[in-house]
Motif scaffolding. Structure first.
Motif, PDB file in Angstrom:
ATOM      1  N   HIS A  22      -3.045  -2.467   3.321  1.00 57.02           N
ATOM      2  CA  HIS A  22      -3.193  -1.523   2.169  1.00 57.02           C
ATOM      3  C   HIS A  22      -4.541  -0.578   2.772  1.00 57.02           C
ATOM      4  CE1 HIS A  22       0.095  -2.243  -0.403  1.00 57.02           C
ATOM      5  NE2 HIS A  22      -0.043  -3.434  -0.229  1.00 57.02           N
ATOM      6  N   ALA A  23      -4.507   0.488   3.124  1.00 51.48           N
ATOM      7  CA  ALA A  23      -5.686   1.202   3.427  1.00 51.48           C
ATOM      8  C   ALA A  23      -6.490   1.486   2.073  1.00 51.48           C
ATOM      9  CB  ALA A  23      -5.288   2.768   3.782  1.00 51.48           C
ATOM     10  N   PRO A  24      -7.728   1.589   2.392  1.00 47.99           N
ATOM     11  CA  PRO A  24      -8.955   1.725   1.420  1.00 47.99           C
ATOM     12  C   PRO A  24      -8.730   3.196   0.769  1.00 47.99           C
ATOM     13  CG  PRO A  24     -10.009   2.027   3.498  1.00 47.99           C
ATOM     14  CD  PRO A  24      -8.591   1.296   3.797  1.00 47.99           C
ATOM     15  N   GLY A  40      -3.740   1.239  -2.588  1.00 46.57           N
ATOM     16  CA  GLY A  40      -3.915   1.962  -0.887  1.00 46.57           C
ATOM     17  C   GLY A  40      -2.518   1.968  -0.210  1.00 46.57           C
ATOM     18  N   GLN A  41      -2.691   3.207   0.535  1.00 52.07           N
ATOM     19  CA  GLN A  41      -1.234   3.633   1.136  1.00 52.07           C
ATOM     20  C   GLN A  41      -1.123   2.555   2.158  1.00 52.07           C
ATOM     21  OE1 GLN A  41      -1.697   7.314   3.332  1.00 52.07           O
ATOM     22  NE2 GLN A  41       0.474   7.458   3.565  1.00 52.07           N
ATOM     23  N   SER A  42      -0.084   2.292   2.623  1.00 49.68           N
ATOM     24  CA  SER A  42       0.520   1.382   3.587  1.00 49.68           C
ATOM     25  C   SER A  42      -0.303   1.734   4.973  1.00 49.68           C
ATOM     26  CB  SER A  42       1.995   1.036   3.706  1.00 49.68           C
ATOM     27  OG  SER A  42       2.129   0.485   5.116  1.00 49.68           O
ATOM     28  N   ILE A  43      -0.819   0.924   5.563  1.00 49.15           N
ATOM     29  CA  ILE A  43      -1.547   1.384   6.789  1.00 49.15           C
ATOM     30  C   ILE A  43      -0.653   1.689   7.871  1.00 49.15           C
ATOM     31  CG2 ILE A  43      -3.039   0.329   8.666  1.00 49.15           C
ATOM     32  CD1 ILE A  43      -4.510  -1.398   6.702  1.00 49.15           C
ATOM     33  N   SER A  44       0.530   1.118   7.882  1.00 49.91           N
ATOM     34  CA  SER A  44       1.455   1.708   8.937  1.00 49.91           C
ATOM     35  C   SER A  44       1.956   2.959   8.682  1.00 49.91           C
ATOM     36  CB  SER A  44       2.801   0.791   8.743  1.00 49.91           C
ATOM     37  OG  SER A  44       3.375   0.702   7.760  1.00 49.91           O
ATOM     38  N   GLU A  45       1.783   3.572   7.632  1.00 55.06           N
ATOM     39  CA  GLU A  45       2.247   4.947   7.133  1.00 55.06           C
ATOM     40  C   GLU A  45       1.289   5.782   7.263  1.00 55.06           C
ATOM     41  OE1 GLU A  45       3.563   4.878   3.248  1.00 55.06           O
ATOM     42  OE2 GLU A  45       5.360   3.371   3.428  1.00 55.06           O
TER      43      GLU A  45
END
Length: 247
Positions: A179-181, A221-226
């Motif tokens: 999850h992105a910060p 946090g948004q999924s880092i892959s997204e």
């Protein structure tokens, strides 16, 4: 001792909140080769705390004693170097679960001890049994690069059985488990009961809190892959020896 009586616990020169940080530093075996520094999380604490307790008050003594215990648990590798607990009697109880001995707590680390739960794996926010001491620290060090500050909000009884309310907070400025910060403040509250001996060494620690209060912020946090295609230049680098729950 009631809340109006005073006790004392020495605080080492160089850190005003943690005793035993530099005492016998040369003979202590440190996890990272030497005493840690807490400048970043001390600043976070001072900027964000809601209470500033009078010097030598029971609240300040309890707050500093628990910060010192956390420091030893995170950074010392031999129980014989601990000064904040009675290793022969020590037990850690979290949310009513079976108590962990000093050896068990030191082996798995404070994060795994505090975050272990019995939910089915698909519902677990954090899988403590799959993390080592080192990996668990890295997970939260990454998410909270400035540290995760801790304060005492209230103390309801004095030694030998200390009951208190606490607050933990930090800023989600690094990735957590894909999850992105978000950069937002993450905080939770809890209650603790600390049984101590005449030297204020912990013999039993009970902690009660709702883990979802912590993870609801981290999972926002948004999924880092997204988000790989988005600009991530604002991410704050992670210091090598900061401890996220270094309160």
């Amino acid at each position: 001792m009631d809340s109006k009586e005073k006790a004392s616990i020495p605080v080492a020169e160089g850190d005003k909140y943690r005793s035993f940080l530099y005492d016998e530093a040369e003979t202590t075996e440190w996890r990272h080769g030497g005493p840690p520094t807490y400048d970043s999380v001390n600043q976070l604490f001072e900027e964000g705390r809601t209470k500033e307790w009078p010097k030598d008050s029971l609240e300040e003594i309890v707050q500093n004693a628990i910060k010192s215990w956390e420091m030893e648990l995170s950074h010392k590798i031999r129980l014989q170097d601990f000064k904040t607990i009675n290793p022969q009697k020590f037990k850690l109880f979290v949310n009513g679960r079976e108590g962990l001995s000093a050896e068990e707590t030191l082996r798995i680390g404070s994060y795994n001890a505090l975050l272990k739960n019995s939910l089915p794996k698909e519902f677990q926010y954090y899988k403590a049994e799959e993390e080592s001491f080192e990996s668990s620290h890295e997970v939260f060090r990454s998410a909270f690069p400035r540290g995760f500050a801790w304060e005492v909000l209230s103390v309801y009884s004095g030694p030998p059985v200390i009951a208190y309310k606490f607050r933990h907070w930090g800023f989600f400025e690094g990735p957590y488990k894909g999850h992105a910060p978000t950069g937002e403040k993450v905080e939770f509250y809890g209650l603790g009961v600390l049984k101590v001996d005449e030297s204020l060494r912990a013999e039993e620690v009970e902690v009660y809190y709702e883990p979802a209060e912590l993870f609801v912020g981290l999972l926002k946090g948004q999924s880092i892959s997204e988000s790989k295609s988005q600009d991530d230049t604002t991410r704050i680098p992670t210091p090598t020896h900061a401890c996220p729950f270094s309160n």
